[in-house]
Design a protein around this motif. Structure first.
Motif, PDB file in Angstrom:
ATOM      1  N   VAL A 185      39.990 -25.685 -33.607  1.00 48.87           N
ATOM      2  CA  VAL A 185      39.948 -26.977 -33.772  1.00 48.87           C
ATOM      3  C   VAL A 185      39.108 -27.774 -32.921  1.00 48.87           C
ATOM      4  O   VAL A 185      39.422 -27.736 -31.647  1.00 48.87           O
ATOM      5  CB  VAL A 185      41.115 -27.668 -34.193  1.00 48.87           C
ATOM      6  N   VAL A 186      37.930 -28.614 -33.479  1.00 51.02           N
ATOM      7  CA  VAL A 186      37.073 -29.181 -32.469  1.00 51.02           C
ATOM      8  C   VAL A 186      37.571 -30.520 -32.456  1.00 51.02           C
ATOM      9  O   VAL A 186      37.608 -31.321 -33.635  1.00 51.02           O
ATOM     10  CB  VAL A 186      35.597 -28.906 -32.733  1.00 51.02           C
ATOM     11  N   VAL A 187      38.023 -31.542 -31.677  1.00 45.97           N
ATOM     12  CA  VAL A 187      38.261 -32.702 -31.656  1.00 45.97           C
ATOM     13  C   VAL A 187      37.323 -33.585 -30.654  1.00 45.97           C
ATOM     14  O   VAL A 187      36.817 -33.140 -29.584  1.00 45.97           O
ATOM     15  CB  VAL A 187      39.669 -32.831 -31.270  1.00 45.97           C
ATOM     16  N   PRO A 188      37.475 -34.999 -30.752  1.00 42.80           N
ATOM     17  CA  PRO A 188      36.675 -35.705 -29.689  1.00 42.80           C
ATOM     18  C   PRO A 188      37.289 -35.950 -28.317  1.00 42.80           C
ATOM     19  O   PRO A 188      36.968 -36.638 -27.841  1.00 42.80           O
ATOM     20  CB  PRO A 188      36.514 -37.050 -30.478  1.00 42.80           C
ATOM     21  N   GLY A 189      38.541 -35.412 -28.348  1.00 44.75           N
ATOM     22  CA  GLY A 189      39.122 -35.502 -26.907  1.00 44.75           C
ATOM     23  C   GLY A 189      40.645 -35.194 -26.967  1.00 44.75           C
ATOM     24  O   GLY A 189      41.231 -34.968 -28.156  1.00 44.75           O
ATOM     25  N   ALA A 190      41.143 -34.707 -25.881  1.00 48.83           N
ATOM     26  CA  ALA A 190      42.424 -34.246 -25.935  1.00 48.83           C
ATOM     27  C   ALA A 190      43.564 -35.126 -26.029  1.00 48.83           C
ATOM     28  O   ALA A 190      44.658 -34.977 -26.647  1.00 48.83           O
ATOM     29  CB  ALA A 190      42.658 -33.835 -24.313  1.00 48.83           C
ATOM     30  N   LYS A 191      43.407 -36.372 -25.761  1.00 46.60           N
ATOM     31  CA  LYS A 191      44.522 -37.571 -25.904  1.00 46.60           C
ATOM     32  C   LYS A 191      44.817 -37.542 -27.432  1.00 46.60           C
ATOM     33  O   LYS A 191      46.053 -37.690 -27.664  1.00 46.60           O
ATOM     34  CB  LYS A 191      44.017 -38.827 -25.363  1.00 46.60           C
ATOM     35  N   PRO A 192      43.652 -37.665 -28.288  1.00 45.28           N
ATOM     36  CA  PRO A 192      44.230 -37.931 -29.841  1.00 45.28           C
ATOM     37  C   PRO A 192      45.087 -36.560 -30.232  1.00 45.28           C
ATOM     38  O   PRO A 192      46.015 -36.813 -30.955  1.00 45.28           O
ATOM     39  CB  PRO A 192      42.842 -38.149 -30.578  1.00 45.28           C
ATOM     40  N   MET A 193      44.654 -35.375 -29.831  1.00 42.25           N
ATOM     41  CA  MET A 193      45.420 -34.171 -30.174  1.00 42.25           C
ATOM     42  C   MET A 193      46.840 -34.166 -29.860  1.00 42.25           C
ATOM     43  O   MET A 193      47.670 -33.763 -30.241  1.00 42.25           O
ATOM     44  CB  MET A 193      44.754 -32.789 -29.853  1.00 42.25           C
ATOM     45  N   VAL A 194      47.044 -34.636 -28.473  1.00 40.96           N
ATOM     46  CA  VAL A 194      48.482 -34.687 -27.688  1.00 40.96           C
ATOM     47  C   VAL A 194      49.173 -35.796 -28.605  1.00 40.96           C
ATOM     48  O   VAL A 194      50.271 -35.497 -28.840  1.00 40.96           O
ATOM     49  CB  VAL A 194      48.255 -35.094 -26.374  1.00 40.96           C
ATOM     50  N   PHE A 195      48.404 -36.786 -28.827  1.00 37.67           N
ATOM     51  CA  PHE A 195      49.180 -38.004 -29.695  1.00 37.67           C
ATOM     52  C   PHE A 195      49.752 -37.435 -31.020  1.00 37.67           C
ATOM     53  O   PHE A 195      50.670 -37.499 -31.480  1.00 37.67           O
ATOM     54  CB  PHE A 195      48.191 -39.214 -29.833  1.00 37.67           C
ATOM     55  N   TYR A 196      48.728 -36.766 -31.712  1.00 36.10           N
ATOM     56  CA  TYR A 196      49.021 -36.252 -33.055  1.00 36.10           C
ATOM     57  C   TYR A 196      50.300 -34.964 -32.947  1.00 36.10           C
ATOM     58  O   TYR A 196      51.052 -35.125 -33.810  1.00 36.10           O
ATOM     59  CB  TYR A 196      47.848 -35.645 -33.740  1.00 36.10           C
ATOM     60  N   ALA A 197      50.089 -34.357 -32.231  1.00 37.10           N
ATOM     61  CA  ALA A 197      51.030 -32.942 -32.017  1.00 37.10           C
ATOM     62  C   ALA A 197      52.338 -33.856 -31.822  1.00 37.10           C
ATOM     63  O   ALA A 197      53.434 -33.348 -32.034  1.00 37.10           O
ATOM     64  CB  ALA A 197      50.406 -32.073 -30.820  1.00 37.10           C
ATOM     65  N   LEU A 198      52.478 -34.735 -30.751  1.00 39.45           N
ATOM     66  CA  LEU A 198      53.653 -35.242 -30.273  1.00 39.45           C
ATOM     67  C   LEU A 198      54.427 -35.924 -31.530  1.00 39.45           C
ATOM     68  O   LEU A 198      55.527 -36.059 -31.848  1.00 39.45           O
ATOM     69  CB  LEU A 198      53.928 -36.156 -29.119  1.00 39.45           C
ATOM     70  N   LEU A 199      53.776 -36.675 -32.282  1.00 38.93           N
ATOM     71  CA  LEU A 199      54.016 -37.329 -33.422  1.00 38.93           C
ATOM     72  C   LEU A 199      54.582 -36.223 -34.464  1.00 38.93           C
ATOM     73  O   LEU A 199      55.713 -36.566 -35.141  1.00 38.93           O
ATOM     74  CB  LEU A 199      52.946 -38.393 -33.984  1.00 38.93           C
TER      75      LEU A 199
END
Length: 192
Positions: free
Chosen positions: A95-109
């Motif tokens: 999965v290609v994302v614009p940055g790590a922080k949004p993915m960490v945010f989504y994963a934790l939520l």
């Protein structure tokens, strides 16, 4: 009546590095020389062939939404590059994302419930404990060793019945610490 943000928004903390970046750029605009240590941007210009490819893509009409997981050709290339490093990967698992922080945010939520505990590196991005709190969970900081790596024994001692997730940031930011393959394997075993 003024619109107020939801109370949970006030639990998010800033990163601080962007405040430093703004102040540094102000100093530069005033003629001061600044050595940037705040944001992980490249210190050089974007390579000309990358700029040309971006312009060509715009001229060719590539201006629409793409597959939410990222461009298939890019995902194929990433999987192939990982395969060249001995990591089994297929494009459907990239999965290609614009940055790590949004993915960490989504994963934790998606993973944590109120009262759960999430292990976060210390030192580490301030956003990690902030997002954990935003999700209703409790951040539990785990110390990094002198080289900025993870001491698996100390990490294991922090795992309790409410531990739900582990945030691993390697190479570490802000320390630059890296882990050996043995340490990564031990972390993976611990997580399992």
């Amino acid at each position: 009546m003024p619109v107020a943000p939801a109370k949970r928004v006030t639990t998010l903390s800033g990163e601080g590095a962007f405040d430093v970046l703004v102040a540094a750029r102000r100093l530069e605009a005033a003629g001061r020389r600044v050595v940037h240590l705040e944001i992980g941007e490249p210190d050089g210009a974007t390579p000309p062939h990358v700029v040309e490819a971006a312009v060509r893509a715009l001229h060719d009409g590539h201006t629409r939404y793409v597959d939410p997981a990222g461009l298939p050709a890019l995902r194929d290339a990433i999987a192939a590059a990982l395969g060249g490093r001995g990591i089994r990967a297929t494009a459907d698992r990239v999965v290609v994302v614009p940055g790590a922080k949004p993915m960490v945010f989504y994963a934790l939520l998606a993973l944590v419930e109120p009262g759960d505990e999430v292990l976060v590196p210390d030192p580490g991005f301030p956003i990690y404990p902030s997002v954990v709190r935003f999700a209703g969970a409790v951040p539990v900081r785990y110390p990094l060793d002198a080289a900025g790596g993870v001491d698996v024994g100390r990490l294991a001692a922090l795992i309790g019945p409410r531990t739900r997730a582990l945030v691993v940031n390697l190479p570490g930011n802000p320390t630059g610490g890296v882990a050996t393959l043995d340490a990564l394997s031990a972390i993976a075993e611990l997580a399992l």
